[in-house]
Motif scaffolding. Sequence first.
Motif, PDB file in Angstrom:
ATOM      1  N   ASP A   1      -7.325  -1.339  -8.130  1.00  0.00           N
ATOM      2  CA  ASP A   1      -8.234  -0.968  -9.221  1.00  0.00           C
ATOM      3  C   ASP A   1      -7.511  -1.153 -10.561  1.00  0.00           C
ATOM      4  O   ASP A   1      -6.719  -0.304 -10.967  1.00  0.00           O
ATOM      5  CB  ASP A   1      -8.704   0.473  -9.061  1.00  0.00           C
ATOM      6  N   ASP A   2      -7.797  -2.266 -11.223  1.00  0.00           N
ATOM      7  CA  ASP A   2      -7.133  -2.570 -12.501  1.00  0.00           C
ATOM      8  C   ASP A   2      -7.510  -1.597 -13.614  1.00  0.00           C
ATOM      9  O   ASP A   2      -6.835  -1.555 -14.639  1.00  0.00           O
ATOM     10  CB  ASP A   2      -7.453  -4.001 -12.943  1.00  0.00           C
ATOM     11  N   ALA A   3      -8.573  -0.815 -13.436  1.00  0.00           N
ATOM     12  CA  ALA A   3      -8.948   0.167 -14.452  1.00  0.00           C
ATOM     13  C   ALA A   3      -8.002   1.375 -14.422  1.00  0.00           C
ATOM     14  O   ALA A   3      -7.861   2.085 -15.416  1.00  0.00           O
ATOM     15  CB  ALA A   3     -10.387   0.627 -14.249  1.00  0.00           C
ATOM     16  N   ILE A   4      -7.356   1.605 -13.301  1.00  0.00           N
ATOM     17  CA  ILE A   4      -6.417   2.733 -13.172  1.00  0.00           C
ATOM     18  C   ILE A   4      -4.991   2.270 -13.455  1.00  0.00           C
ATOM     19  O   ILE A   4      -4.268   2.903 -14.233  1.00  0.00           O
ATOM     20  CB  ILE A   4      -6.521   3.380 -11.774  1.00  0.00           C
ATOM     21  N   ALA A   5      -4.578   1.181 -12.827  1.00  0.00           N
ATOM     22  CA  ALA A   5      -3.233   0.639 -13.061  1.00  0.00           C
ATOM     23  C   ALA A   5      -3.273  -0.863 -12.825  1.00  0.00           C
ATOM     24  O   ALA A   5      -3.882  -1.331 -11.869  1.00  0.00           O
ATOM     25  CB  ALA A   5      -2.213   1.284 -12.139  1.00  0.00           C
ATOM     26  N   SER A   6      -2.613  -1.591 -13.703  1.00  0.00           N
ATOM     27  CA  SER A   6      -2.523  -3.040 -13.543  1.00  0.00           C
ATOM     28  C   SER A   6      -1.077  -3.397 -13.207  1.00  0.00           C
ATOM     29  O   SER A   6      -0.168  -2.597 -13.408  1.00  0.00           O
ATOM     30  CB  SER A   6      -2.972  -3.751 -14.817  1.00  0.00           C
ATOM     31  N   VAL A   7      -0.884  -4.617 -12.712  1.00  0.00           N
ATOM     32  CA  VAL A   7       0.460  -5.059 -12.355  1.00  0.00           C
ATOM     33  C   VAL A   7       0.620  -6.522 -12.728  1.00  0.00           C
ATOM     34  O   VAL A   7      -0.305  -7.323 -12.577  1.00  0.00           O
ATOM     35  CB  VAL A   7       0.751  -4.827 -10.847  1.00  0.00           C
ATOM     36  N   SER A   8       1.793  -6.842 -13.263  1.00  0.00           N
ATOM     37  CA  SER A   8       2.119  -8.219 -13.615  1.00  0.00           C
ATOM     38  C   SER A   8       3.598  -8.446 -13.352  1.00  0.00           C
ATOM     39  O   SER A   8       4.452  -7.787 -13.958  1.00  0.00           O
ATOM     40  CB  SER A   8       1.792  -8.485 -15.082  1.00  0.00           C
ATOM     41  N   ASN A   9       3.887  -9.341 -12.413  1.00  0.00           N
ATOM     42  CA  ASN A   9       5.272  -9.662 -12.040  1.00  0.00           C
ATOM     43  C   ASN A   9       6.113  -8.417 -11.736  1.00  0.00           C
ATOM     44  O   ASN A   9       7.280  -8.338 -12.119  1.00  0.00           O
ATOM     45  CB  ASN A   9       5.946 -10.487 -13.141  1.00  0.00           C
TER      46      ASN A   9
ATOM     47  N   SER B   1      -5.410   4.656 -16.655  1.00  0.00           N
ATOM     48  CA  SER B   1      -6.184   5.909 -16.686  1.00  0.00           C
ATOM     49  C   SER B   1      -5.910   6.696 -15.416  1.00  0.00           C
ATOM     50  O   SER B   1      -5.402   6.151 -14.436  1.00  0.00           O
ATOM     51  CB  SER B   1      -7.674   5.609 -16.835  1.00  0.00           C
ATOM     52  N   SER B   2      -6.256   7.980 -15.437  1.00  0.00           N
ATOM     53  CA  SER B   2      -5.909   8.849 -14.306  1.00  0.00           C
ATOM     54  C   SER B   2      -6.651   8.441 -13.033  1.00  0.00           C
ATOM     55  O   SER B   2      -7.783   7.968 -13.073  1.00  0.00           O
ATOM     56  CB  SER B   2      -6.185  10.307 -14.653  1.00  0.00           C
TER      57      SER B   2
ATOM     58  N   VAL C   1      -1.754   8.069 -11.149  1.00  0.00           N
ATOM     59  CA  VAL C   1      -1.676   8.093 -12.610  1.00  0.00           C
ATOM     60  C   VAL C   1      -2.254   9.417 -13.091  1.00  0.00           C
ATOM     61  O   VAL C   1      -3.395   9.762 -12.764  1.00  0.00           O
ATOM     62  CB  VAL C   1      -2.452   6.913 -13.236  1.00  0.00           C
ATOM     63  N   ASN C   2      -1.451  10.168 -13.825  1.00  0.00           N
ATOM     64  CA  ASN C   2      -1.896  11.437 -14.401  1.00  0.00           C
ATOM     65  C   ASN C   2      -2.286  11.222 -15.856  1.00  0.00           C
ATOM     66  O   ASN C   2      -1.712  10.377 -16.543  1.00  0.00           O
ATOM     67  CB  ASN C   2      -0.779  12.481 -14.317  1.00  0.00           C
ATOM     68  N   ALA C   3      -3.250  12.023 -16.288  1.00  0.00           N
ATOM     69  CA  ALA C   3      -3.680  11.947 -17.684  1.00  0.00           C
ATOM     70  C   ALA C   3      -2.562  12.438 -18.592  1.00  0.00           C
ATOM     71  O   ALA C   3      -1.767  13.289 -18.217  1.00  0.00           O
ATOM     72  CB  ALA C   3      -4.940  12.783 -17.885  1.00  0.00           C
TER      73      ALA C   3
END
Length: 142
Positions: free
Chosen positions: A86-94, A101-102, A125-127
Amino acid sequence: MKTLSYFYEAFLLRKNYVKGFFKEMKKVFSMFFIALFAFVLISCGAKEIKLSLNDADKSITLVEGEEKTIVPTLVGEATLVWSSSDDAIASVSNGTITAISSGSVVITVSVKDHDDIKAEITVTVNAKEVFEISVVEKALTL
């Protein structure tokens, strides 16, 4: 007649010699091609690829806006592919995870063209805690 029999015997000897020579050469070439095939088979065989994560990196907690870089252990030569559930919560690149967002998300690192070789990271992910400071003006009377 004797001369003819000598020629005939020489012809037969030569014929047997040539036949034997080609028979031996056939064995030599057969062994050469078997050895060549074995060499190609061994040198072009599939290389083993292994992917692993440190135990501390398998489950992490971040605060909104925070980043963490994960460096997996890779045995063999391969290209890593990173993805987030879910890229809205956490994204990743390399390998760099950015908390947005939490919530909870699973980050997956896999080996390109080998979908069965992968590792997963559970990210919570915590607010961000927001502290409010208010200044109240108070008058002092003497």
